[in-house]
Design a protein around this motif. Structure first.
Motif, PDB file in Angstrom:
ATOM      1  N   LYS A 150     -97.245  37.285  44.289  1.00 31.40           N
ATOM      2  CA  LYS A 150     -95.891  37.681  44.682  1.00 31.40           C
ATOM      3  C   LYS A 150     -95.502  37.124  46.047  1.00 31.40           C
ATOM      4  O   LYS A 150     -94.345  37.272  46.466  1.00 31.40           O
ATOM      5  N   GLN A 268     -93.919  42.962  49.850  1.00 32.50           N
ATOM      6  CA  GLN A 268     -93.981  42.228  48.582  1.00 32.50           C
ATOM      7  C   GLN A 268     -95.414  42.149  48.063  1.00 32.50           C
ATOM      8  O   GLN A 268     -95.662  42.280  46.858  1.00 32.50           O
ATOM      9  N   ASP A 272     -94.673  47.635  44.757  1.00 35.92           N
ATOM     10  CA  ASP A 272     -93.695  47.292  43.724  1.00 35.92           C
ATOM     11  C   ASP A 272     -92.396  48.051  43.997  1.00 35.92           C
ATOM     12  O   ASP A 272     -92.367  48.978  44.819  1.00 35.92           O
ATOM     13  N   GLU A 273     -91.342  47.669  43.315  1.00 41.01           N
ATOM     14  CA  GLU A 273     -90.075  48.379  43.455  1.00 41.01           C
ATOM     15  C   GLU A 273     -90.265  49.869  43.187  1.00 41.01           C
ATOM     16  O   GLU A 273     -91.021  50.261  42.292  1.00 41.01           O
TER      17      GLU A 273
END
Length: 330
Positions: A150, A268, A272-273
């Motif tokens: 990521k 990042q 995670d979101e």
């Protein structure tokens, strides 16, 4: 963003509801300096004890696969041209207090830092400039949540050429490593980030190979020519909207803000979101700002009310998309 002493707030307000629920604690606490700052800081053994006492609180808040990321600078012995080992002793005490693992150390090089310690660097000229800080990545687990895919850096031009021609010098190296014929031919979308982070390139004309999903938060070099082998983050703290707004209103901004690119990188990399992030020494709330942009949930804690007031500027940035309630103007 909560106002007050972070240890007290964690004990009295956060632990009951958020124990084992925070995925990332990222912060830059007061450094172990030998003089008092406005925000207050401890010295010597007092600092080490204070720092170690934070560890159980952070560990209790952390998920089992969560991470603690702490940026801290060097300190020097009082009135002596000798570097202190207090930051290292403090790290060991912190880890021992909560049985934490040192997952990896990162070095943040910043050539824009003022020459320090001034007495030994610019006055007596007997020491080199102290131009980096440590970033310690800690966890309760050997395997905290992390995915370096990521935060891949764009390939250098040399690597792009290698992938295109599908050939390179294979065989055994002097180090003893044997390089296979296809080891480096696969296009993985970018190179793996290194643990040396730059706020300005060591070579002025070298490209800033910053992960694509972090470029929103930094200004890249406009004239790239040479490849980079480290993660280069432009030092933009003095030119962001928050800083410009402080200058416009003649407000003295927070003197030691964490780099937005640094926070974005670890956010990042390690979350995670919708994950929950905490900055116990929030300052002007760069962590909250980045977390909001990256769709993470967040808490920040800051003891200086004036810095909390300033932090509102970050969320008034033009075109800033947020679900926060309407923010008041100063």
């Amino acid at each position: 963003m909560l106002h007050g002493d972070s240890s007290q707030i964690i004990r009295e307000e956060l632990l009951n509801e958020y124990k084992n629920k925070i995925q990332l604690i990222i912060t830059s606490p007061p450094f172990p300096l030998n003089y008092k700052k406005k925000y207050g800081n401890f010295k010597g053994e007092e600092y080490k004890d204070w720092f170690a006492n934070l560890a159980p609180l952070y560990s209790d808040l952390l998920t089992e696969d969560g991470s603690i990321v702490i940026e801290i600078g060097n300190s020097w012995e009082p009135h002596r041209p000798v570097q202190s080992v207090l930051h290292l002793e403090s790290l060991l005490a912190f880890m021992k207090a909560a049985n934490l693992n040192l997952i990896q150390e990162f070095i943040c090089y910043n050539p824009s830092r003022l020459p320090s310690p001034a007495n030994w660097v610019t006055v007596n000229r007997i020491r080199a400039v102290d131009s980096y800080t440590h970033v310690w990545w800690l966890s309760k687990s050997d395997f905290p949540k992390a995915d370096n895919r990521k935060v891949l850096r764009p390939y250098s031009q040399g690597m792009l050429n290698l992938i295109k021609r599908q050939s390179y010098n294979t065989g055994k190296r002097p180090s003893g490593h044997s390089i296979g014929e296809k080891s480096f031919l696969k296009d993985n979308g970018g190179g793996i980030a290194h643990n040396l982070l730059e706020f300005e390139p060591i070579e002025s004309k070298r490209i800033n190979r910053l992960p694509n999903n972090i470029t929103e938060f930094v200004r890249l070099n406009d004239n790239p020519e040479l490849p980079s082998n480290v993660l280069s983050i432009a030092n933009t703290n003095s030119s962001d909207y928050y800083s410009k707004k402080c200058r416009e209103l003649e407000i003295k901004r927070h003197p030691a803000t964490m780099q937005a690119g640094l926070i974005a990188f670890f956010t990042q990399f390690l979350t995670d979101e919708n994950d929950l992030i905490l900055d116990p020494f929030g300052g002007s709330n760069t962590t909250g700002y980045i977390s909001e942009k990256l769709k993470r949930r967040w808490f920040s804690i800051e003891i200086m009310e004036e810095y909390i007031e300033q932090s509102i500027f970050r969320f008034q940035e033009p075109n800033f998309e947020t679900n926060l309630i309407k923010l008041k103007n100063i």
